[in-house]
Design an enzyme around this catalytic site. Structure first.
Site, short mmCIF file in Angstrom:
data_model
loop_
_atom_site.label_atom_id
_atom_site.label_comp_id
_atom_site.label_asym_id
_atom_site.label_seq_id
_atom_site.Cartn_x
_atom_site.Cartn_y
_atom_site.Cartn_z
NE ARG A 44 -2.46 0.54 3.62
CZ ARG A 44 -1.75 1.03 4.65
NH1 ARG A 44 -1.25 2.25 4.59
NH2 ARG A 44 -1.53 0.29 5.71
CE1 TYR A 96 -18.09 11.21 -15.57
CE2 TYR A 96 -16.64 11.37 -13.67
CZ TYR A 96 -17.51 10.64 -14.46
OH TYR A 96 -17.81 9.34 -14.13
CG ASP A 168 -9.98 16.08 -14.95
OD1 ASP A 168 -9.25 15.42 -15.72
OD2 ASP A 168 -11.04 15.65 -14.48
CE LYS A 193 -13.12 7.70 -18.44
NZ LYS A 193 -12.94 7.65 -16.99
#
Length: 367
Positions: A44, A96, A168, A193
């Site tokens: 982690r 978005y 973004d 994406k």
């Protein structure tokens, strides 16, 4: 960004000389002795496969550190941890729907205020700044209206008012834009994406150039634990090797399609920034979106973007479904708007499929 740099920066530097970076699945790492570490202790906190991607991506972004997260929304959530109750963030009005949903939750749950502004109107944005304003959150090409924003004035404004400029950059990627190099403080992506590029990995990434911010995000990243799995990290690194090829082809196809659609009876409006493979179409009211989507044969009716296949999304009931109707109305998100992510197929195949589906979507036509 040179094409060769994009390809080579993703190469493994493993001592074996392996071209494909190894996938380290181990969750724990042996310590040589008390107080000593190989640099890896628990996956982690740090994983060699994830580190390889993060280091490569930070170089592409011209940043000091990248943090790979389990999704694009986890990347935005990571950034939200910088703020506290009473803080204000000025946000792109058109953005978005998932980001809108998360910000709405943070406002109601934690008292962080998100003010939606038109970044095409510099004076409006400047006039909204108060003593509580801490950041600007900008989509340089908005989703789904494809509004292109000139970021340069906001880099200056951010410095003037001591605001973080958060970009973004999902639609543009580091291949087409490197905001950290130009003046941004934080750049984030839904790496699901264009970065992954093959519709087979869920991921996000946040990159910074400031060492103090990097330390904060490292703490948040480890503490929250929404880190990226080794296999997904490998897939993102693989995606970097073809990013320039895929972006060039999808942009080429999108430009041709935008021009073609601007002359069609079925299309009232083509929304295209002139960059990337993303565009939106507003259908003439005599043509039905549901019939159009049902008659696609090559393009795919699906809710994502940036992959090798051409995806067509219906924002009204998909990406922006949780946005209140009155907010959708303000943004022109109606039952005639379609968002297209143009893939890398042969252009003629994409065009012919869309044309035939449009012909069958006209009222009175039996399909």
């Amino acid at each position: 960004m040179k094409n060769t740099e994009l390809a080579q920066i993703a190469l493994s530097e493993d001592q074996t000389g392996a071209i494909a970076n190894p996938i380290y699945l181990s969750t724990a790492y042996q310590h040589p002795h008390l107080g000593a570490s190989t640099g890896y202790d628990y996956t982690r906190t740090k994983n060699p496969t994830r580190s390889a991607f993060e280091e490569a991506f930070a170089k592409l972004e011209r940043g000091t550190a990248s943090f790979a997260t389990s999704s694009g929304m986890a990347a935005i959530q990571l950034v939200c941890n910088l703020f506290k109750s009473g803080d204000e963030i000025l946000v792109s009005f058109d953005l978005y729907g998932g980001t809108f949903r998360l910000f709405d939750f943070y406002e109601k749950q934690y008292g962080i205020r998100f003010k939606y502004v038109d970044f095409l109107n510099y004076e409006e944005v400047k006039g909204q700044i108060t003593d509580n304003t801490k950041a600007l959150f900008i989509e340089p090409i908005s989703n789904p209206q494809m509004i292109k924003i000139d970021l340069d004035p906001y880099y200056i404004l951010g410095k003037e008012y001591n605001l973080l400029t958060i970009v973004d950059n999902t639609f543009l990627t580091p291949y087409l834009s490197t905001p950290l190099e130009d003046g941004a403080d934080i750049v984030l992506h839904s790496a699901t994406k264009y970065i992954g590029g093959h519709n087979d990995v869920l991921a996000g990434v946040v990159t910074v150039k400031d060492d103090a911010l990097a330390e904060q995000f490292a703490d948040f990243h480890n503490m929250i634990g929404a880190t990226l799995a080794p296999i997904d990290s490998y897939l993102l690194q693989r995606g970097l090797k073809t990013l320039h090829l895929r972006m060039d082809r999808s942009e080429y196809n999108a430009k041709l399609l935008a021009e073609r659609c601007s002359n069609l009876e079925a299309i009232d409006e083509v929304l295209y920034s002139g960059q990337t493979g993303m565009l939106s179409l507003r259908l003439n009211k005599n043509f039905k979106a549901n019939k159009f989507l049902e008659n696609l044969e090559i393009c795919i009716f699906a809710e994502s973007l940036g992959g090798t296949e051409t995806f067509i999304t219906f924002p009204y009931t998909q990406t922006h479904v949780d946005m209140p109707d009155e907010e959708k109305d303000k943004r022109g998100i109606d039952e005639h708007l379609l968002r297209l992510s143009i893939g890398i197929e042969d252009y003629d195949d994409i065009e012919s499929d869309i044309i035939q589906a449009l012909e069958k979507s006209k009222e009175g036509v039996i399909s």
